[in-house]
Enzyme design. Sequence first.
Site, PDB file in Angstrom:
ATOM      1  N   GLN A  77       3.721   3.708  -2.509  1.00 30.27           N
ATOM      2  CA  GLN A  77       3.181   2.572  -1.775  1.00 30.27           C
ATOM      3  C   GLN A  77       2.129   2.922  -0.727  1.00 30.27           C
ATOM      4  OE1 GLN A  77       6.187  -0.201  -0.406  1.00 30.27           O
ATOM      5  NE2 GLN A  77       7.183  -0.245  -2.401  1.00 30.27           N
ATOM      6  N   HIS A  84       1.904   2.745   2.591  1.00 34.39           N
ATOM      7  CA  HIS A  84       1.643   1.802   3.676  1.00 34.39           C
ATOM      8  C   HIS A  84       1.332   2.535   4.981  1.00 34.39           C
ATOM      9  CE1 HIS A  84       2.114  -2.125   1.959  1.00 34.39           C
ATOM     10  NE2 HIS A  84       3.297  -1.843   1.438  1.00 34.39           N
ATOM     11  N   SER A 123       0.093   2.145  -5.003  1.00 33.00           N
ATOM     12  CA  SER A 123       0.332   0.732  -5.270  1.00 33.00           C
ATOM     13  C   SER A 123       0.121  -0.194  -4.085  1.00 33.00           C
ATOM     14  CB  SER A 123       1.766   0.554  -5.787  1.00 33.00           C
ATOM     15  OG  SER A 123       2.694   1.080  -4.847  1.00 33.00           O
ATOM     16  N   GLU A 124       0.231   0.310  -2.865  1.00 35.65           N
ATOM     17  CA  GLU A 124       0.186  -0.592  -1.702  1.00 35.65           C
ATOM     18  C   GLU A 124      -0.383   0.167  -0.514  1.00 35.65           C
ATOM     19  OE1 GLU A 124       3.953  -2.622  -1.077  1.00 35.65           O
ATOM     20  OE2 GLU A 124       4.463  -2.440  -3.210  1.00 35.65           O
ATOM     21  N   LEU A 125      -1.685   0.397  -0.531  1.00 36.45           N
ATOM     22  CA  LEU A 125      -2.325   1.228   0.484  1.00 36.45           C
ATOM     23  C   LEU A 125      -2.856   0.390   1.635  1.00 36.45           C
ATOM     24  CD1 LEU A 125      -3.548   3.956   1.464  1.00 36.45           C
ATOM     25  CD2 LEU A 125      -5.572   3.377   0.116  1.00 36.45           C
TER      26      LEU A 125
END
Length: 478
Positions: free
Chosen positions: A219, A221, A250-252
């Site tokens: 991810q 984050h 997937s979720e930067l």
Amino acid sequence: MFAKKLTKLVGTIALAGMLITSLSVDYAQASLVSGSKFLGNIIAGSVPSSFGTYWNQVTPENGTKWGSVEGARNSMNWGQADTSYNYAKSNGMPFKFHTLVWGSQEPSWVGSLSAADQKAEVTQWIQLAGQRYGGSEYVDVVNEPLHAKPDYRNAIGGDGATGWDWIVWSFQQARAAFPNSKLLINEYGIINDPNLADQYVNIINILKSRGLVDGIGIQCHQFSMDTVSVSTMNTVLGKLSATGLPIYVSELDMTGDDATQLARYQQKFPVLWENPNVKGITLWGYIQGQTWINGTHLLNSNGTERPALQWLKTYLSGNNGGSGGTTASIYHDFESGTEGWAGGTISGGPWSTTAWASKNTHSLQVDIPMASGSAHYMYKTGTFNVTGFNQLRATVHGSTWGGYGSGLGVKLYVKYGSNYAWKDSGWATIGANGTINLTLDLTGIDKTNIKEYGIQFIDASNSSGTASVYVDNVYLWN
């Protein structure tokens, strides 16, 4: 009850499929990348007018989560999911269904059901999702298995013989429902935690041995990315790459004021993008006031681009295609080792040391024998592409011991091209316990073919003894 409900919903899906209209957006091909790697973003309730200007892959923010679709039992709301899916398909962008099995944002009503009904409901959910969005290029099958296990996991296998039988079951169902999609697992907190990465790899290898998983989602984050070191990132990426499966960021997102966010993107985005096993990156929002964490946005609400987005455009213009392995990021904090640096005309080192640091806790140290006019080097060789950057920077420090005389000369330099042409920052001097920040102007050189970069030291005519010198925080800048 289950059979009647399934028949009714399948009929509804067929009718809805005939009513869906295409979205036509003529700027989709203007996205920042067009090569083998995608750079995507999320879509929430509606498609931002600027989406296709920057991004070429779509993940719904919430629209394809079970709790969003079936908040009330037996009542399916596919509206937001359809919006994202239709936009992606109309514009030739890969679509990722996010997500099938997850302990967060699951329907509130599922926890109170019997085990048999729970299994029936999640089976139906996966089947219906596959019938409607079977053209998804990617599917996040299980989300956050280490952090957010679903309430119904015991109904679908529990721990079982593998310790993760409920995940195996989920992927088996997804393989049947999405036979033409790449099946991914997804988790957060991996990029900054090698120990957690080992636990994640254990699950991945269980799935891989059964032919059930096609890629690894991480991810990335802000709570992981803002403070992680590049060396830790590379360690984790190496562990994941050893599985032989492709990696999908997937979720930067990353926070900070303009200067801080820019520096973080410059230091860390290339580590992800240029890794040959990373096949795509999806950012988690980009418009001010529409991201889940304040300060992560890249586009201001008035439409102006923050410096990190401006840099991304420049950087990607020189790295389009993103095949990986042909370009190399320059960023060194020496937190976990020498990072491939060497020394020339030295009496000891190089070492990663805690004796001094300009950032975090480590720097790179060598010992140099002082003698009139003698030259010493700390450097890294290879082939490096610095397209999109205008400066190389580094911090240099001298030890309290050694006879510096009238001062130790220091230069930051690069060698480039087939003839190893030289360019440097110009001379500066330091004395005992002195520190200096060096900046090398990269304009006017072949940025696609840097062969070596490093620090040159020249001893003063009246120098003597042995001194230690330290280099830290070597990075590219615009």
